[in-house]
Design a protein around this motif. Sequence first.
Motif, PDB file in Angstrom:
ATOM      1  N   ALA A  45      -3.960  -5.910  32.681  1.00 19.52           N
ATOM      2  CA  ALA A  45      -3.056  -6.805  31.996  1.00 19.52           C
ATOM      3  C   ALA A  45      -1.989  -6.147  31.343  1.00 19.52           C
ATOM      4  N   LEU A  46      -2.035  -4.864  30.659  1.00 13.26           N
ATOM      5  CA  LEU A  46      -1.153  -4.056  29.744  1.00 13.26           C
ATOM      6  C   LEU A  46      -0.109  -3.450  30.870  1.00 13.26           C
ATOM      7  N   PHE A  47      -0.693  -3.149  32.183  1.00 20.71           N
ATOM      8  CA  PHE A  47       0.069  -2.490  32.839  1.00 20.71           C
ATOM      9  C   PHE A  47       0.903  -3.408  33.561  1.00 20.71           C
ATOM     10  N   GLU A  48       0.561  -4.834  33.818  1.00 22.23           N
ATOM     11  CA  GLU A  48       1.582  -5.701  34.094  1.00 22.23           C
ATOM     12  C   GLU A  48       2.573  -5.852  33.165  1.00 22.23           C
ATOM     13  N   ARG A  49       2.432  -6.027  31.792  1.00 21.63           N
ATOM     14  CA  ARG A  49       3.277  -6.285  30.933  1.00 21.63           C
ATOM     15  C   ARG A  49       4.188  -4.895  30.999  1.00 21.63           C
ATOM     16  N   VAL A  63      14.193 -14.703  34.076  1.00 26.83           N
ATOM     17  CA  VAL A  63      14.157 -14.365  35.607  1.00 26.83           C
ATOM     18  C   VAL A  63      12.761 -13.641  35.846  1.00 26.83           C
ATOM     19  N   ILE A  64      12.333 -12.856  35.081  1.00 30.34           N
ATOM     20  CA  ILE A  64      10.978 -12.218  35.151  1.00 30.34           C
ATOM     21  C   ILE A  64       9.812 -13.236  35.173  1.00 30.34           C
ATOM     22  N   PHE A  71       5.534 -11.217  41.569  1.00 24.36           N
ATOM     23  CA  PHE A  71       5.262  -9.918  41.282  1.00 24.36           C
ATOM     24  C   PHE A  71       3.724  -9.715  41.311  1.00 24.36           C
ATOM     25  N   ARG A  72       3.000 -10.280  40.735  1.00 20.19           N
ATOM     26  CA  ARG A  72       1.573 -10.236  40.846  1.00 20.19           C
ATOM     27  C   ARG A  72       1.112 -10.274  42.352  1.00 20.19           C
ATOM     28  N   ARG A  73       1.329 -10.889  43.251  1.00 27.23           N
ATOM     29  CA  ARG A  73       1.050 -10.967  44.560  1.00 27.23           C
ATOM     30  C   ARG A  73       1.571  -9.593  45.247  1.00 27.23           C
ATOM     31  N   ALA A  74       2.901  -9.251  45.031  1.00 31.25           N
ATOM     32  CA  ALA A  74       3.496  -8.034  45.549  1.00 31.25           C
ATOM     33  C   ALA A  74       2.963  -6.757  45.055  1.00 31.25           C
ATOM     34  N   PHE A  75       2.462  -6.705  43.829  1.00 29.24           N
ATOM     35  CA  PHE A  75       1.818  -5.465  43.052  1.00 29.24           C
ATOM     36  C   PHE A  75       0.022  -5.815  42.810  1.00 29.24           C
ATOM     37  N   VAL A  76      -0.427  -6.291  43.675  1.00 31.76           N
ATOM     38  CA  VAL A  76      -1.870  -6.542  43.792  1.00 31.76           C
ATOM     39  C   VAL A  76      -2.435  -6.574  42.379  1.00 31.76           C
ATOM     40  N   ASP A  77      -1.923  -7.734  41.724  1.00 28.57           N
ATOM     41  CA  ASP A  77      -2.363  -8.109  40.345  1.00 28.57           C
ATOM     42  C   ASP A  77      -2.487  -7.024  39.286  1.00 28.57           C
ATOM     43  N   PHE A  78      -1.332  -6.078  39.938  1.00 31.32           N
ATOM     44  CA  PHE A  78      -0.969  -4.966  38.786  1.00 31.32           C
ATOM     45  C   PHE A  78      -2.158  -4.028  38.461  1.00 31.32           C
ATOM     46  N   ARG A  79      -3.074  -3.753  39.554  1.00 33.30           N
ATOM     47  CA  ARG A  79      -4.242  -2.845  39.415  1.00 33.30           C
ATOM     48  C   ARG A  79      -3.596  -1.486  39.584  1.00 33.30           C
ATOM     49  N   VAL A  91       7.317   0.652  49.736  1.00 38.11           N
ATOM     50  CA  VAL A  91       8.642   0.465  49.067  1.00 38.11           C
ATOM     51  C   VAL A  91       9.737  -0.310  49.871  1.00 38.11           C
ATOM     52  N   GLU A  92       9.636   0.232  51.013  1.00 36.39           N
ATOM     53  CA  GLU A  92      10.442  -0.583  51.808  1.00 36.39           C
ATOM     54  C   GLU A  92      10.012  -2.146  52.150  1.00 36.39           C
ATOM     55  N   ARG A  93       8.899  -2.285  52.128  1.00 34.14           N
ATOM     56  CA  ARG A  93       8.204  -3.728  52.054  1.00 34.14           C
ATOM     57  C   ARG A  93       8.638  -4.494  51.134  1.00 34.14           C
ATOM     58  N   LEU A  94       8.436  -3.981  49.979  1.00 35.40           N
ATOM     59  CA  LEU A  94       8.906  -4.680  48.631  1.00 35.40           C
ATOM     60  C   LEU A  94      10.306  -4.847  48.506  1.00 35.40           C
ATOM     61  N   LEU A  95      11.298  -3.987  49.167  1.00 31.40           N
ATOM     62  CA  LEU A  95      12.702  -4.353  48.946  1.00 31.40           C
ATOM     63  C   LEU A  95      13.118  -5.428  49.922  1.00 31.40           C
ATOM     64  N   THR A  96      12.038  -5.863  50.672  1.00 40.80           N
ATOM     65  CA  THR A  96      12.414  -7.225  51.470  1.00 40.80           C
ATOM     66  C   THR A  96      11.739  -8.476  50.873  1.00 40.80           C
ATOM     67  N   ASP A  97      11.102  -8.070  49.858  1.00 48.76           N
ATOM     68  CA  ASP A  97      10.393  -9.406  49.394  1.00 48.76           C
ATOM     69  C   ASP A  97      11.385 -10.112  48.359  1.00 48.76           C
ATOM     70  N   SER A  98      11.786 -11.575  48.520  1.00 47.24           N
ATOM     71  CA  SER A  98      12.517 -11.906  47.667  1.00 47.24           C
ATOM     72  C   SER A  98      12.256 -12.563  46.787  1.00 47.24           C
ATOM     73  N   GLY A  99      10.946 -12.745  46.370  1.00 47.92           N
ATOM     74  CA  GLY A  99      10.275 -13.350  45.290  1.00 47.92           C
ATOM     75  C   GLY A  99      10.210 -12.312  44.163  1.00 47.92           C
ATOM     76  N   ILE A 100      10.558 -11.110  44.400  1.00 49.98           N
ATOM     77  CA  ILE A 100      10.292 -10.245  43.266  1.00 49.98           C
ATOM     78  C   ILE A 100      12.108  -9.721  42.858  1.00 49.98           C
ATOM     79  N   VAL A 101      12.187  -8.838  42.008  1.00 51.41           N
ATOM     80  CA  VAL A 101      13.453  -8.234  41.496  1.00 51.41           C
ATOM     81  C   VAL A 101      13.627  -7.046  42.607  1.00 51.41           C
ATOM     82  N   ARG A 102      14.428  -6.696  43.639  1.00 51.28           N
ATOM     83  CA  ARG A 102      14.189  -5.844  44.769  1.00 51.28           C
ATOM     84  C   ARG A 102      15.309  -4.861  44.249  1.00 51.28           C
TER      85      ARG A 102
END
Length: 199
Positions: A45-49, A63-64, A71-79, A91-102
């Motif tokens: 929870a704190l790592f997510e924040r 926006v966030i 973000f939670r999906r892309a970063f596996v619930d911030f574990r 990193v390259e995969r995440l840069l194509t994810d329009s759901g997050i800030v790329r």
Amino acid sequence: MTAPAAPDALRGDDGLSRCAWGNTAPDYAEYHDAEWGVPLRGEAALFERLSLEAFQSGLSWLVILRKRPAFRRAFVDFRPERIAEFTDADVERLLTDSGIVRNRAKIRATIANARAVAGLDQPLDELLWSFAPPAAGRARPRTMADVPAVTPESTVMAKALKKRGFVFVGPTTCYALMQATGMVDDHVEGCWRAGVTGR
């Protein structure tokens, strides 16, 4: 000294008096009422924040908030232990994810910070909360203009995190984290949450 805000200036369309920013969008009202300033514990929870505050840098928090499920999906619930294993391909995969800030630097910072968590000699929440100032004797802000962007505690927190390998954790980001997670209660006078969130 700033005059106290008139109650009407804080009143939302639903009749609740909030910090003025909390009435500017429904997403903000929900976040203000349910999360902002509420004491938060737990590594993920704190790592997510911490991560989302870094992603917010230079952007609107709205926006966030609206991208948080992605973000939670892309970063596996911030574990952190899972994110620490991310590779350049991730990193390259995440840069194509329009759901997050790329933003490559912020994505890499999240991975670096997850690895820094793995190297800590104490739990992340214990470390972060060690910088929370005492609540007793702290003056409640009369308006948001009275809320600082940086404090001595957030400056010390930022230095301590950087020393441990964290990045994108300046004093302003650290103070926003402290506000968001209830380490400080910056709800203004007249806000219904003022004093409700105490540690």
